[in-house]
Motif scaffolding. Structure first.
Motif, PDB file in Angstrom:
ATOM      1  N   HIS A  93      11.964  32.112  81.402  1.00  0.00           N
ATOM      2  CA  HIS A  93      12.440  33.393  81.906  1.00  0.00           C
ATOM      3  C   HIS A  93      13.647  33.914  81.150  1.00  0.00           C
ATOM      4  O   HIS A  93      14.727  34.090  81.671  1.00  0.00           O
ATOM      5  CB  HIS A  93      12.720  33.376  83.427  1.00  0.00           C
ATOM      6  N   ASN A  94      13.473  34.093  79.906  1.00  0.00           N
ATOM      7  CA  ASN A  94      14.528  34.684  79.110  1.00  0.00           C
ATOM      8  C   ASN A  94      14.056  36.040  78.623  1.00  0.00           C
ATOM      9  O   ASN A  94      12.999  36.154  78.028  1.00  0.00           O
ATOM     10  CB  ASN A  94      14.806  33.769  77.918  1.00  0.00           C
ATOM     11  N   PRO A  95      14.836  37.061  78.867  1.00  0.00           N
ATOM     12  CA  PRO A  95      14.353  38.396  78.498  1.00  0.00           C
ATOM     13  C   PRO A  95      14.188  38.551  76.990  1.00  0.00           C
ATOM     14  O   PRO A  95      13.429  39.398  76.535  1.00  0.00           O
ATOM     15  CB  PRO A  95      15.433  39.324  79.036  1.00  0.00           C
ATOM     16  N   ALA A  96      14.913  37.728  76.231  1.00  0.00           N
ATOM     17  CA  ALA A  96      14.763  37.837  74.776  1.00  0.00           C
ATOM     18  C   ALA A  96      13.293  37.669  74.396  1.00  0.00           C
ATOM     19  O   ALA A  96      12.777  38.376  73.540  1.00  0.00           O
ATOM     20  CB  ALA A  96      15.608  36.787  74.087  1.00  0.00           C
ATOM     21  N   LEU A  97      12.634  36.726  75.064  1.00  0.00           N
ATOM     22  CA  LEU A  97      11.231  36.490  74.737  1.00  0.00           C
ATOM     23  C   LEU A  97      10.340  37.603  75.264  1.00  0.00           C
ATOM     24  O   LEU A  97       9.415  38.040  74.609  1.00  0.00           O
ATOM     25  CB  LEU A  97      10.783  35.159  75.341  1.00  0.00           C
TER      26      LEU A  97
ATOM     27  N   THR B 193      11.154  40.572  75.673  1.00  0.00           N
ATOM     28  CA  THR B 193      11.353  41.717  74.799  1.00  0.00           C
ATOM     29  C   THR B 193      10.608  41.522  73.494  1.00  0.00           C
ATOM     30  O   THR B 193       9.987  42.431  72.980  1.00  0.00           O
ATOM     31  CB  THR B 193      12.857  41.889  74.499  1.00  0.00           C
TER      32      THR B 193
ATOM     33  N   VAL C  39       5.617  33.800  78.087  1.00  0.00           N
ATOM     34  CA  VAL C  39       7.050  33.634  77.828  1.00  0.00           C
ATOM     35  C   VAL C  39       7.435  32.162  77.878  1.00  0.00           C
ATOM     36  O   VAL C  39       8.499  31.786  77.430  1.00  0.00           O
ATOM     37  CB  VAL C  39       7.931  34.424  78.820  1.00  0.00           C
TER      38      VAL C  39
END
Lengths: 584, 160
Positions: free
Chosen positions: B2-6, B8, B155
């Motif tokens: 759950h990392n938004p970088a991924l 995104t 993700v």
């Protein structure tokens, strides 16, 4: 389960009621549940997903384990009373306590802790000597080296010593990979058994760079199988590691290796073992997870039995799956050291003519601890005991983790993350390991570590839009509820703190999550940015280890808020699903 | 996890597939120059958004599913940026093999002309924007045969 054992346990139940719920008595009679009638000419003993729990533990089985599509209402997707009915277990028996969540706290006081390697050692030795050394084999399905503060600090070295003393002859892996290649190889140098994985290959780049491999021609990093002579017959054991290691965990731990289910390679291997090596039986030691194993069993031919793990399902009887070549039996042997699987085989030339299977709960109050193993465990734990055994909080409720959507342990972790890191929302991974503590039992740092000890424990705080948060929930939800098991990863749903939502497991990917709301009841805005705290990111993070954050929070004495803070999940479309027995 | 970088990154993975050539004896449409069923770079086909439009632009007809087209792709990609996907076939007289990623911004990912007498086997790595079907089409003896498999781009994280 043997009928004899059920009858015995019925007797115990009656006695218990008349005497006002006494503890199980240690004694020759009680221990006779471990007298297994001799059958066949080979015995394979199977443990899996012990998660390094050296001492006996409490572990509450799930009250929510939903199966959808063809998996609905089928093992392992049965909980509570539906489970008891399916397997003919009496509700107030010791087995009901071991295999289900029914009346867990009451039964925990009655039947005590399960598991523990000193008790396991006693039982393993007994079951081996019952049929003779030359007729037995002990295998481990992986997740042996991770799950405690000790195993994390020692990077699994403690468990290698324990495995050697226990006499594990073959194993496969999952969390074993999360210490990285060097640690894995160093540990395997010390391990006296074989590490088997037919489904781990060098990447093309690594192969080009001449990276280390068991077989450079195929690119297999590890030995795929062994053949063991048992009772005058040849039995092949194939290892199947967790297929999604570089996806479920940071890729940096296994940069040179590529995984996957590898059905086709497996079929070739089985065919070669039968055709070229003339084995009499083929056993797959699998860390696929039970749903994946059931599908695999319907497609790959020539496997007699799949000894399964990963999804932590304690299933008392094997599931028989038909395929083009015959029938394959699929088992799953629970978690946290609670159970020992006993597979008795009647082997003939080139075939298994009959099978008996028992999944024995390790009732620590019915077994004497093996002195040698107890001594080893004491020695391994000694340097850390002072720091980790101090009681840091006394929660007023049962703390457990397992369940598809949430559990008090993760509510506590999410509350700690939000409080200590000042975030609106917290996310915590849906791991299935982690022990249970009873209300009033007291929580130690060792207990906190048993829920959090991984090799990438760093916390993070970052801004995410409501849309990104929903995307994450959808993504993980599909890993759990994709109708095709090969697209599942075997964990539970990511836990959300400060966020409520509705989940429709039967919906299509991308449309299962709806009605997202913050703790204050306001709807989550797809474009608004929220401060989100979490841990166990697959990307590198810099924050304090999660156990320090949770430990710090617990020491404040605040514990959990009395009620859930908007972390509820409302389920839709699964009202009559026998994989739901209540909250969790 | 759950990392938004991924999350995104998945949205940023745009553009047509980058192709690594690992097959034997296959000539790709490397430059806008020549080759293929109709012997020129199928610029229009690569510009199409949807799979149906791309197939129409490339071949001008429909393919029928065939178990003689063996598509090898992972169920879940270890890295959506380079997903190893390969095709072999027992069909005779193969003249081209093409790959479509249904929900990429442009569905046609790669197309190979198979010269006469070549083993019809192609392995390449495709960039995938998100979870979607991958379809391989084999052109053999003037007809089109296909195989499709869903490949999940996740993700990651949260494995039990």
């Amino acid at each position: 389960m043997a009928i004899r054992r059920r009858d015995f346990l019925k007797g115990v139940g009656v006695a218990a009621v008349s005497a006002g719920l006494p503890r199980l008595a240690r004694g020759a009679d009680a221990a006779s549940i471990y007298d297994i009638e001799r059958f066949g000419n080979a015995r394979i003993l199977h443990i899996t997903d012990t998660h390094a729990q050296l001492n006996p533990i409490y572990f509450r089985e799930p009250s929510v384990n939903i199966g959808i599509g063809q998996m609905m209402g089928q093992p392992p997707h049965l909980v509570g009373r539906a489970f008891l009915e399916r397997f003919g277990i009496r509700p107030d028996s010791a087995d009901a306590y071991a295999f289900t969540c029914v009346e867990f706290e009451k039964s925990a006081a009655r039947f005590g802790k399960l598991g523990g390697f000193a008790y396991l050692k006693t039982l393993v030795d007994r079951l081996r000597s019952d049929v003779g050394e030359k007729h037995t084999l002990l295998v481990d399905g992986g997740d042996l080296w991770q799950g405690t503060g000790l195993a994390n600090t020692m990077q699994g070295r403690d468990m290698v010593e324990v495995a050697n003393l226990l006499g594990i002859e073959a194993m496969t892996g999952h969390w074993e990979f999360t210490f990285g290649e060097q640690v894995l190889r160093d540990n395997l140098e010390r391990f006296k058994g074989e590490f088997l994985a037919q489904n781990v290959f060098l990447t093309e780049e690594a192969a080009f760079n001449d990276a280390q491999a068991f077989d450079k021609a195929t690119g297999r990093v590890f030995k795929p199988s062994i053949i063991k002579e048992l009772g005058g017959h040849r039995v092949a054991i194939i290892g199947q590691a967790f297929p999604y290691v570089p996806i479920a965990h940071p890729k940096r731990f296994t940069p040179d290796w590529t995984f996957g289910i590898r059905e086709e390679e497996l079929q070739k291997l089985v065919d070669a073992l039968r055709g070229r090596d003339k084995v009499d039986a083929v056993v797959l030691l699998s860390h696929n997870g039970m749903d994946v194993d059931l599908k695999l069993a319907s497609r790959v031919t020539g496997i007699d039995v799949i000894l399964g793990g990963h999804t932590h399902d304690a299933i008392p009887q094997p599931v028989a799956v038909k395929n083009a070549g015959g029938t394959t039996l699929v088992t799953n042997a629970g978690s946290n050291g609670k159970f020992l699987g006993v597979l008795d085989l009647a082997l003939d030339k080139g075939k298994v003519s009959d099978v008996r299977y028992h999944l024995l709960p390790i009732y620590s109050e019915l077994l004497k601890p093996d002195p040698g193993m107890a001594e080893l465990i004491g020695r391994l734990r000694a340097p850390y005991s002072a720091d980790w055994l101090e009681k840091i909080a006394t929660p007023d409720r049962l703390l457990y983790r397992r369940g598809n959507f949430s559990g008090p342990v993760d509510e506590l972790i999410c509350t700690a993350l939000r409080s200590e890191l000042d975030a609106e929302i917290a996310l915590s991974p849906g791991f299935r390991w982690g022990v249970t503590t009873l209300s009033g039992q007291g929580v130690t740092m060792e207990d906190v570590l048993a829920q959090t000890a991984i090799s990438y424990p760093e916390t993070y705080v970052q801004e995410m839009t409501g849309g990104q948060i929903k995307d994450v929930l959808e993504d993980v939800c599909d890993n759990l509820f994709n109708a095709d098991p090969y697209y599942q990863q075997g964990g539970d749903m990511v836990r959300a703190g400060g966020l409520a939502y509705t989940c429709t497991p039967t919906a299509a990917m991308g449309s299962r999550i709806s009605e997202l709301k913050l703790g204050n009841g306001k709807s989550l805005n797809a474009n608004h940015r929220y401060k989100v705290a979490g841990w166990a990111s697959v990307n590198g993070q810099q924050g304090a280890p999660v156990w320090d954050v949770v430990g710090k929070y617990l020491r404040t004495g605040r514990l959990m808020p009395p009620e859930r803070l908007g972390s509820g999940v409302t389920l839709r479309g699964v009202e009559d699903n026998p994989g739901i027995a209540g909250q969790g | 996890m759950h990392n938004p970088a991924l999350a995104t990154r998945r949205l940023i993975l745009q553009g047509a597939a980058s192709v690594a050539l690992l097959g034997l004896g296959n000539l790709p449409f490397a430059a806008p120059a020549r080759a293929a069923a109709n012997d020129k770079y199928p610029e229009e086909a690569f510009k199409q958004k949807s799979e149906a439009e791309a197939i129409k632009a490339l071949y001008g007809k429909n393919a029928e599913p065939s178990d003689k087209v063996k598509l090898d792709a992972p169920e879940i990609a270890e890295n959506g940026g380079v997903v190893p996907i390969s095709v072999t076939t027992t069909l005779d007289k193969v003249t081209s093999i093409s790959f479509f990623v249904a929900e990429n911004p442009n569905a046609l990912a790669a197309s190979y002309r198979i010269p006469d007498g070549t083993v019809a086997s192609v392995a390449n790595r495709l960039k995938m924007a998100k979870t979607t079907n991958v379809t391989a089409i084999v052109e053999a003896n003037g007809k089109l045969y296909s195989a499709t498999k869903e490949v999940k781009v996740t993700v990651g994280g949260c494995g039990g």
